[in-house]
Design a protein around this motif. Sequence first.
Motif, short mmCIF file in Angstrom:
data_model
loop_
_atom_site.label_atom_id
_atom_site.label_comp_id
_atom_site.label_asym_id
_atom_site.label_seq_id
_atom_site.Cartn_x
_atom_site.Cartn_y
_atom_site.Cartn_z
N ASP A 91 37.49 34.79 40.46
CA ASP A 91 36.19 34.12 40.45
C ASP A 91 35.70 33.88 41.88
O ASP A 91 34.54 34.14 42.22
CB ASP A 91 36.28 32.77 39.74
CG ASP A 91 36.11 32.87 38.24
OD1 ASP A 91 35.57 33.88 37.76
OD2 ASP A 91 36.54 31.93 37.55
N ALA A 92 36.59 33.38 42.71
CA ALA A 92 36.23 33.07 44.09
C ALA A 92 35.85 34.32 44.87
O ALA A 92 35.08 34.24 45.84
CB ALA A 92 37.39 32.34 44.78
N ASP A 93 36.37 35.46 44.43
CA ASP A 93 36.04 36.73 45.08
C ASP A 93 34.76 37.34 44.52
O ASP A 93 34.38 38.45 44.89
CB ASP A 93 37.19 37.72 44.89
CG ASP A 93 38.39 37.38 45.76
OD1 ASP A 93 38.19 36.75 46.81
OD2 ASP A 93 39.52 37.76 45.38
N GLY A 94 34.08 36.63 43.62
CA GLY A 94 32.80 37.09 43.12
C GLY A 94 32.86 37.93 41.87
O GLY A 94 31.85 38.54 41.48
N LEU A 95 34.01 38.00 41.19
CA LEU A 95 34.13 38.78 39.96
C LEU A 95 33.83 37.91 38.74
O LEU A 95 34.18 36.72 38.72
CB LEU A 95 35.53 39.38 39.84
CG LEU A 95 35.79 40.72 40.54
CD1 LEU A 95 35.74 40.55 42.05
CD2 LEU A 95 37.14 41.28 40.12
N GLU A 96 33.22 38.52 37.74
CA GLU A 96 33.04 37.86 36.46
C GLU A 96 34.29 38.13 35.63
O GLU A 96 34.64 39.29 35.37
CB GLU A 96 31.81 38.41 35.75
CG GLU A 96 30.49 38.07 36.44
CD GLU A 96 30.18 36.58 36.44
OE1 GLU A 96 30.63 35.90 35.48
OE2 GLU A 96 29.52 36.10 37.37
N VAL A 97 34.96 37.06 35.21
CA VAL A 97 36.28 37.18 34.59
C VAL A 97 36.24 36.66 33.15
O VAL A 97 35.77 35.54 32.89
CB VAL A 97 37.34 36.39 35.39
CG1 VAL A 97 38.71 36.54 34.74
CG2 VAL A 97 37.36 36.85 36.85
N CYS A 98 36.77 37.46 32.24
CA CYS A 98 36.99 37.00 30.87
C CYS A 98 38.43 36.49 30.77
O CYS A 98 39.39 37.22 31.08
CB CYS A 98 36.78 38.13 29.87
SG CYS A 98 36.81 37.57 28.14
N ARG A 99 38.58 35.24 30.38
CA ARG A 99 39.89 34.62 30.24
C ARG A 99 40.29 34.67 28.76
O ARG A 99 39.73 33.95 27.93
CB ARG A 99 39.84 33.18 30.74
CG ARG A 99 39.59 33.05 32.24
CD ARG A 99 39.08 31.66 32.58
NE ARG A 99 39.17 31.35 34.00
CZ ARG A 99 38.27 31.71 34.91
NH1 ARG A 99 37.21 32.43 34.54
NH2 ARG A 99 38.42 31.38 36.18
N ALA A 100 41.29 35.48 28.46
CA ALA A 100 41.62 35.75 27.06
C ALA A 100 42.22 34.56 26.34
O ALA A 100 42.23 34.53 25.10
CB ALA A 100 42.58 36.95 26.98
N TRP A 101 42.74 33.56 27.05
CA TRP A 101 43.31 32.37 26.41
C TRP A 101 42.21 31.36 26.07
O TRP A 101 42.45 30.42 25.34
CB TRP A 101 44.34 31.72 27.32
CG TRP A 101 43.79 31.33 28.67
CD1 TRP A 101 43.24 30.14 29.04
CD2 TRP A 101 43.71 32.18 29.82
NE1 TRP A 101 42.83 30.19 30.34
CE2 TRP A 101 43.11 31.43 30.85
CE3 TRP A 101 44.11 33.49 30.10
CZ2 TRP A 101 42.89 31.95 32.13
CZ3 TRP A 101 43.89 34.02 31.35
CH2 TRP A 101 43.28 33.25 32.36
N ALA A 102 41.01 31.57 26.61
CA ALA A 102 39.94 30.61 26.41
C ALA A 102 38.85 31.11 25.48
O ALA A 102 38.10 30.30 24.91
CB ALA A 102 39.31 30.23 27.75
#
Length: 287
Positions: free
Chosen positions: A222-233
């Motif tokens: 996230d801090a590096d500017g990527l959009e992240v899908c968190r599979a546990w959430a």
Amino acid sequence: MAIVTSRQGERPDRPDVRVELERRITDFTASFTEDDRYRPPEREERRAVADGVGLLLDGRRKEAARRLSDAGFGLLTLTDRPTGRRFAEISEHTDDGGPGRGRGRVYVDLDNAPRWSVQVPHPAADLDTERLGVGVLRGAPGGVLVLAGAHRGAGRDGAADVAHRRDTVFHAVCDELLARGMPGIQVHGFANDSAPEYDAIVSTGRGEDGLREARELARALDADGLEVCRAWARPCELAGRTNQQGRRAAAERVPFLHLEFNRKTRADEERVDRVVAAMAATASGWT
């Protein structure tokens, strides 16, 4: 240059082979295609390679070389020119250094006690994931890189899709590492339009033992500017729930991170550097 006399079929060990490790690996994977012939290895072959890796990790190098030769594999010590670090290369005997029977390779850090693995199950098919794997191996001490030896589309009925098979050298080696309690990062790639709202998908696969590391890695991405899908959430596509190495890690209660990066990320050198640094920081926490 020292030459170790070996029994028939065993490749001599040459301790002073100097290489650019990323180039060596990408040259190896560059020829992979879906048209390659691939047949699942016999059980004894899988066992011989896994035993050889285990013996090497135990510091029993000569015994490791002998056991690996039972499966037509050899053992070399390489020095990576850019970093000056030494790695063992476990690979098939071939005349041209090519993929051979598609059994893959293993690289082991010789300067630090191995503590974790980075796994690349779909080189060439998931473009540039092998580069990510090499970057993590270089970026943190104590790593083992497990690299598949064929395009995932080679062979019949998905025989070379090692992330979803148990009858492969790749799985046998990962199983050996899991039996030793070594956590792993498995790197995949997806097309931009497969999950267009995300750059990365971070999952712990079937289990939850790597959840702390997964959360920390997701924050770093996230801090590096990527959009992240968190599979546990939330529900995420490509979360690796059926991944065979992830299933084994869950059974052994060993941390396992299943990571997917879109093509945009893998094709951007600056993004690659940031992603590799984030994964390497996670691996460093396991040393």
